[in-house]
Design a protein around this motif. Structure first.
Motif, short mmCIF file in Angstrom:
data_model
loop_
_atom_site.label_atom_id
_atom_site.label_comp_id
_atom_site.label_asym_id
_atom_site.label_seq_id
_atom_site.Cartn_x
_atom_site.Cartn_y
_atom_site.Cartn_z
N LEU A 104 -0.07 -4.80 0.33
CA LEU A 104 -1.15 -3.85 -0.01
C LEU A 104 -1.56 -2.99 1.18
O LEU A 104 -2.00 -1.86 1.01
N HIS A 138 -3.49 -2.64 -7.73
CA HIS A 138 -4.47 -3.71 -7.59
C HIS A 138 -4.44 -4.68 -8.79
O HIS A 138 -4.69 -5.88 -8.62
N ALA A 185 -1.53 -6.90 -8.06
CA ALA A 185 -1.88 -7.77 -6.94
C ALA A 185 -2.80 -8.90 -7.40
O ALA A 185 -2.61 -10.06 -7.00
N VAL A 198 3.94 -0.77 -5.48
CA VAL A 198 3.59 -0.39 -4.10
C VAL A 198 4.66 0.55 -3.55
O VAL A 198 4.33 1.55 -2.90
#
Length: 112
Positions: free
Chosen positions: A10, A26, A29, A94
């Protein structure tokens, strides 16, 4: 992926990332963190459940205790199987925002 690996990944997300892309990153994640946490918890719970089977058999409760251990083992196996897939989703999301070179000149070939 463990929590430190997720945090490291991240940290490579640029501050200029669009909110809609950031929201997806997010989300993945959070899911990856939850899987890691749940796997760690289940490993401990399964070990305890297996020890409980040892104690339950002489008392005639072996089947019930075994069923509980098997439920935990099944959930653990399921999460361990899908963890690489969720980790991959996170890496791809990402990578999509980190590898974006932004606006670059185009149409100009070599001058020599």
């Amino acid at each position: 992926m463990n929590h430190a690996q997720i945090d490291r990944l991240l940290s490579s997300v640029p501050d200029s990332t669009e909110p809609r892309h950031l929201k997806r990153v997010h989300g993945y994640a959070t899911t990856a963190r939850r899987i890691d946490t749940r796997i760690s918890t289940l490993r401990i719970e399964l070990e305890r459940a297996l020890r409980a089977v040892d104690d339950a058999v002489p008392e005639g409760r072996g089947d019930e205790a075994s069923d509980r251990a098997l439920e935990l083992a099944r959930e653990l196996d399921s999460l361990e199987r899908i963890q690489p897939r969720v980790d991959s989703w996170l890496r791809v999301s990402v990578g999509a925002v980190s590898d974006d070179p932004g606006l670059e000149p185009f149409g100009e070939g070599p001058t020599a």
